[in-house]
Motif scaffolding. Structure first.
Motif, PDB file in Angstrom:
ATOM      1  N   GLY A 185      23.455  20.728  99.358  1.00  0.00           N
ATOM      2  CA  GLY A 185      24.912  20.747  99.342  1.00  0.00           C
ATOM      3  C   GLY A 185      25.432  22.134  99.004  1.00  0.00           C
ATOM      4  N   PRO A 186      26.723  22.250  98.655  1.00  0.00           N
ATOM      5  CA  PRO A 186      27.319  23.564  98.384  1.00  0.00           C
ATOM      6  C   PRO A 186      26.637  24.276  97.218  1.00  0.00           C
ATOM      7  CG  PRO A 186      29.013  21.872  98.631  1.00  0.00           C
ATOM      8  CD  PRO A 186      27.709  21.149  98.556  1.00  0.00           C
ATOM      9  N   LEU A 187      26.645  25.612  97.273  1.00  0.00           N
ATOM     10  CA  LEU A 187      26.081  26.410  96.187  1.00  0.00           C
ATOM     11  C   LEU A 187      26.884  26.207  94.899  1.00  0.00           C
ATOM     12  CD1 LEU A 187      25.391  29.773  98.051  1.00  0.00           C
ATOM     13  CD2 LEU A 187      23.696  28.101  97.279  1.00  0.00           C
ATOM     14  N   ASP A 188      26.184  26.187  93.784  1.00  0.00           N
ATOM     15  CA  ASP A 188      26.798  26.052  92.469  1.00  0.00           C
ATOM     16  C   ASP A 188      26.646  27.389  91.747  1.00  0.00           C
ATOM     17  OD1 ASP A 188      27.601  25.507  89.918  1.00  0.00           O
ATOM     18  OD2 ASP A 188      26.166  23.882  89.558  1.00  0.00           O
ATOM     19  N   PHE A 189      27.705  28.200  91.721  1.00  0.00           N
ATOM     20  CA  PHE A 189      27.606  29.540  91.177  1.00  0.00           C
ATOM     21  C   PHE A 189      27.628  29.574  89.642  1.00  0.00           C
ATOM     22  CE2 PHE A 189      28.953  30.268  95.539  1.00  0.00           C
ATOM     23  CZ  PHE A 189      28.024  31.243  95.921  1.00  0.00           C
ATOM     24  N   SER A 190      27.620  28.403  89.023  1.00  0.00           N
ATOM     25  CA  SER A 190      27.443  28.362  87.576  1.00  0.00           C
ATOM     26  C   SER A 190      25.964  28.347  87.194  1.00  0.00           C
ATOM     27  CB  SER A 190      28.132  27.130  86.985  1.00  0.00           C
ATOM     28  OG  SER A 190      27.454  25.933  87.381  1.00  0.00           O
ATOM     29  N   MET A 191      25.108  28.209  88.183  1.00  0.00           N
ATOM     30  CA  MET A 191      23.669  28.190  87.936  1.00  0.00           C
ATOM     31  C   MET A 191      23.188  29.582  87.548  1.00  0.00           C
ATOM     32  SD  MET A 191      22.279  25.180  88.397  1.00  0.00           S
ATOM     33  CE  MET A 191      20.567  25.478  88.848  1.00  0.00           C
ATOM     34  N   PRO A 192      22.077  29.673  86.816  1.00  0.00           N
ATOM     35  CA  PRO A 192      21.503  30.995  86.512  1.00  0.00           C
ATOM     36  C   PRO A 192      20.932  31.631  87.781  1.00  0.00           C
ATOM     37  CG  PRO A 192      20.040  29.248  85.755  1.00  0.00           C
ATOM     38  CD  PRO A 192      21.307  28.573  86.192  1.00  0.00           C
ATOM     39  N   LEU A 223       3.045  30.563  91.157  1.00  0.00           N
ATOM     40  CA  LEU A 223       4.469  30.249  90.991  1.00  0.00           C
ATOM     41  C   LEU A 223       5.218  31.425  90.366  1.00  0.00           C
ATOM     42  CD1 LEU A 223       6.765  28.064  90.982  1.00  0.00           C
ATOM     43  CD2 LEU A 223       6.015  27.507  88.661  1.00  0.00           C
ATOM     44  N   VAL A 224       6.334  31.808  91.001  1.00  0.00           N
ATOM     45  CA  VAL A 224       7.178  32.879  90.470  1.00  0.00           C
ATOM     46  C   VAL A 224       8.637  32.415  90.476  1.00  0.00           C
ATOM     47  CG1 VAL A 224       5.625  34.697  91.288  1.00  0.00           C
ATOM     48  CG2 VAL A 224       7.539  33.967  92.727  1.00  0.00           C
ATOM     49  N   PRO A 225       9.486  33.042  89.651  1.00  0.00           N
ATOM     50  CA  PRO A 225      10.920  32.726  89.702  1.00  0.00           C
ATOM     51  C   PRO A 225      11.509  33.142  91.056  1.00  0.00           C
ATOM     52  CG  PRO A 225      10.361  33.931  87.693  1.00  0.00           C
ATOM     53  CD  PRO A 225       9.170  34.014  88.591  1.00  0.00           C
ATOM     54  N   VAL A 226      12.377  32.310  91.589  1.00  0.00           N
ATOM     55  CA  VAL A 226      13.014  32.575  92.885  1.00  0.00           C
ATOM     56  C   VAL A 226      14.521  32.625  92.684  1.00  0.00           C
ATOM     57  CG1 VAL A 226      13.322  31.742  95.241  1.00  0.00           C
ATOM     58  CG2 VAL A 226      11.156  31.381  94.086  1.00  0.00           C
ATOM     59  N   PRO A 227      15.201  33.610  93.262  1.00  0.00           N
ATOM     60  CA  PRO A 227      16.659  33.666  93.124  1.00  0.00           C
ATOM     61  C   PRO A 227      17.313  32.376  93.616  1.00  0.00           C
ATOM     62  CG  PRO A 227      15.828  35.692  94.101  1.00  0.00           C
ATOM     63  CD  PRO A 227      14.683  34.731  94.057  1.00  0.00           C
ATOM     64  N   TYR A 228      18.275  31.906  92.854  1.00  0.00           N
ATOM     65  CA  TYR A 228      18.936  30.634  93.160  1.00  0.00           C
ATOM     66  C   TYR A 228      19.523  30.607  94.570  1.00  0.00           C
ATOM     67  CZ  TYR A 228      22.620  27.099  93.225  1.00  0.00           C
ATOM     68  OH  TYR A 228      23.442  26.060  93.594  1.00  0.00           O
ATOM     69  N   VAL A 229      20.252  31.659  94.961  1.00  0.00           N
ATOM     70  CA  VAL A 229      20.960  31.632  96.234  1.00  0.00           C
ATOM     71  C   VAL A 229      19.981  31.555  97.398  1.00  0.00           C
ATOM     72  CG1 VAL A 229      22.435  32.966  97.794  1.00  0.00           C
ATOM     73  CG2 VAL A 229      23.068  32.707  95.397  1.00  0.00           C
ATOM     74  N   LEU A 230      18.963  32.411  97.419  1.00  0.00           N
ATOM     75  CA  LEU A 230      17.984  32.374  98.506  1.00  0.00           C
ATOM     76  C   LEU A 230      17.267  31.031  98.546  1.00  0.00           C
ATOM     77  CD1 LEU A 230      16.179  35.848  98.680  1.00  0.00           C
ATOM     78  CD2 LEU A 230      17.956  34.928 100.178  1.00  0.00           C
ATOM     79  N   SER A 231      16.903  30.525  97.376  1.00  0.00           N
ATOM     80  CA  SER A 231      16.189  29.251  97.310  1.00  0.00           C
ATOM     81  C   SER A 231      17.025  28.119  97.905  1.00  0.00           C
ATOM     82  CB  SER A 231      15.832  28.940  95.862  1.00  0.00           C
ATOM     83  OG  SER A 231      15.166  27.702  95.763  1.00  0.00           O
ATOM     84  N   MET A 232      18.296  28.028  97.511  1.00  0.00           N
ATOM     85  CA  MET A 232      19.149  26.953  97.995  1.00  0.00           C
ATOM     86  C   MET A 232      19.508  27.133  99.472  1.00  0.00           C
ATOM     87  SD  MET A 232      19.441  24.800  95.528  1.00  0.00           S
ATOM     88  CE  MET A 232      17.735  25.269  95.179  1.00  0.00           C
ATOM     89  N   GLN A 233      19.735  28.368  99.891  1.00  0.00           N
ATOM     90  CA  GLN A 233      20.034  28.591 101.311  1.00  0.00           C
ATOM     91  C   GLN A 233      18.852  28.182 102.182  1.00  0.00           C
ATOM     92  OE1 GLN A 233      21.439  32.741 101.458  1.00  0.00           O
ATOM     93  NE2 GLN A 233      23.506  31.952 101.742  1.00  0.00           N
ATOM     94  N   SER A 234      17.640  28.388 101.692  1.00  0.00           N
ATOM     95  CA  SER A 234      16.463  28.098 102.515  1.00  0.00           C
ATOM     96  C   SER A 234      16.294  26.614 102.799  1.00  0.00           C
ATOM     97  CB  SER A 234      15.200  28.646 101.844  1.00  0.00           C
ATOM     98  OG  SER A 234      14.822  27.879 100.724  1.00  0.00           O
ATOM     99  N   ILE A 235      16.897  25.749 101.984  1.00  0.00           N
ATOM    100  CA  ILE A 235      16.761  24.305 102.213  1.00  0.00           C
ATOM    101  C   ILE A 235      18.080  23.664 102.655  1.00  0.00           C
ATOM    102  CG2 ILE A 235      14.764  24.009 100.704  1.00  0.00           C
ATOM    103  CD1 ILE A 235      16.621  23.067  98.486  1.00  0.00           C
ATOM    104  N   THR A 236      19.067  24.484 102.988  1.00  0.00           N
ATOM    105  CA  THR A 236      20.341  23.968 103.484  1.00  0.00           C
ATOM    106  C   THR A 236      20.195  23.591 104.956  1.00  0.00           C
ATOM    107  OG1 THR A 236      21.615  25.286 101.916  1.00  0.00           O
ATOM    108  CG2 THR A 236      22.765  24.519 103.890  1.00  0.00           C
ATOM    109  N   ALA A 237      20.539  22.378 105.295  1.00  0.00           N
ATOM    110  CA  ALA A 237      20.320  21.867 106.650  1.00  0.00           C
ATOM    111  C   ALA A 237      21.040  22.718 107.689  1.00  0.00           C
ATOM    112  CB  ALA A 237      20.781  20.419 106.750  1.00  0.00           C
ATOM    113  N   GLY A 238      20.312  23.117 108.720  1.00  0.00           N
ATOM    114  CA  GLY A 238      20.889  23.796 109.868  1.00  0.00           C
ATOM    115  C   GLY A 238      21.395  25.204 109.615  1.00  0.00           C
ATOM    116  N   ILE A 239      21.018  25.818 108.495  1.00  0.00           N
ATOM    117  CA  ILE A 239      21.618  27.098 108.126  1.00  0.00           C
ATOM    118  C   ILE A 239      21.271  28.221 109.101  1.00  0.00           C
ATOM    119  CG2 ILE A 239      19.763  27.832 106.556  1.00  0.00           C
ATOM    120  CD1 ILE A 239      22.071  28.845 104.680  1.00  0.00           C
TER     121      ILE A 239
END
Length: 316
Positions: A185-192, A223-239
């Motif tokens: 769903g939409p990005l949550d910019f309150s996330m770290p 396993l490494v930390p992944v930036p929130y925005v890239l991580s969420m964009q990568s699983i956004t349907a049809g992006i």
């Protein structure tokens, strides 16, 4: 084979809001082949989410043969493994939230453009002569597949691309034996910028049932930390659906027998500008093909596929 770490300054290509007065670098591993063809392939691979560049050069104690980079270099490829901006040896932006997939793609395009220029000049590595002509192959796994599609559509960096373990339809995960959409769903910019990741529940998606426990343990250690925005964009349907439709170079897409696409045979419809598209469904492989017992089948297919193509009009 030991990789060489290189770091390329990409600050000047990025908006001031991204760099915020800080110098930003793309870090990458370089693998130099012992045998250099007359017109070599420069093979660039971007890792997926929860990984850094070690995904393509996994070293498993007492289990040799898990490095795709070494395998391709042994076939004559000059192999480059960049880290996405914000991961591994690449710089973290002062505000990583502003590093969208487009920003990360722009940074990587600039880094590879500089690297290609150094290769032509003979200044990339002491063991490499000046190479005026070479073939540029860009590929990525999972989130790296998203970034490869984004980058190629925007910048035409490569002569051909390989999309491994990624889907233009929308990422689906295998949970409890069933496919479920991963769309956040939409990005949550309150996330770290870097949320804590736990991928233990992803084993059934990531790995086929015959992967040795020692390999699974080694994979967990990557396993490494992944930036929130890239991580969420990568699983956004049809992006990447629109971007995929604008790519006109040859494409090799490999999906595991159990992977993130809900319909591998429907993927080609998204690459409608491509006139040379190859789908390979890798048997006995989960999402992470590089840990599958059949991994060398994919590695050899990549080499054979690239070599089979006509020499492109646009050579370096």
């Amino acid at each position: 084979m030991s990789p060489v770490l290189i770091r390329i300054d990409v600050t000047d290509t990025l908006p001031p809001a991204v760099s915020a007065g800080q110098r930003l670098y793309v870090g990458a591993w370089l693998f130099v082949p012992t045998r250099l063809p007359d017109r070599p392939t420069v093979s660039v691979w971007l890792n997926g989410g929860t990984y850094d560049k070690r995904y393509f050069h996994a070293e498993v104690p007492e289990h040799p043969g898990y490095s795709m980079a070494e395998h391709l270099a042994a076939s004559g490829h000059i192999v480059v493994l960049p880290d996405h901006l914000g991961i591994g040896d690449s710089s973290r932006a002062p505000r990583q939230m502003v590093v969208t997939r487009q920003v990360a793609a722009k940074a990587n395009h600039d880094a590879m453009t500089q690297l290609f220029a150094q290769l032509r000049e003979g200044t990339l590595h002491p063991s490499l002569p000046a190479i005026p002509q070479f073939i540029k192959l860009g590929g990525g796994h999972s989130m790296g597949g998203m970034q490869t599609i984004t980058q190629q559509a925007a910048h035409s960096t490569y002569d051909r691309i390989a999309v491994l373990g990624y889907t233009a339809i929308g990422v689906h995960l295998t949970l409890g034996g069933q496919l479920h959409s991963a769309d956040p769903g939409p990005l949550d910019f309150s996330m770290p910028d870097y949320p804590v990741m736990d991928r233990r529940h992803l084993r059934s998606t990531f790995h086929w049932d015959d992967v040795p426990e020692a390999v699974l343990t080694a994979d967990d250690a990557l396993l490494v930390p992944v930036p929130y925005v890239l991580s969420m964009q990568s699983i956004t349907a049809g992006i990447v659906s629109e971007d995929a439709g604008n790519i006109d170079v040859p494409i090799y897409q490999c999906l595991g027998e159990r992977d993130v696409s809900p319909d591998p045979w429907a993927e080609s419809a998204h690459f409608r500008a491509c006139r040379d598209y190859t789908l390979h469904v890798l048997p006995k492989s989960g999402h992470c093909q590089n840990f599958a017992s059949t991994r060398s089948v994919m590695w050899n297919r990549i080499c054979a596929w690239s070599e089979s193509l006509d020499v492109p009009d646009r050579l370096a």
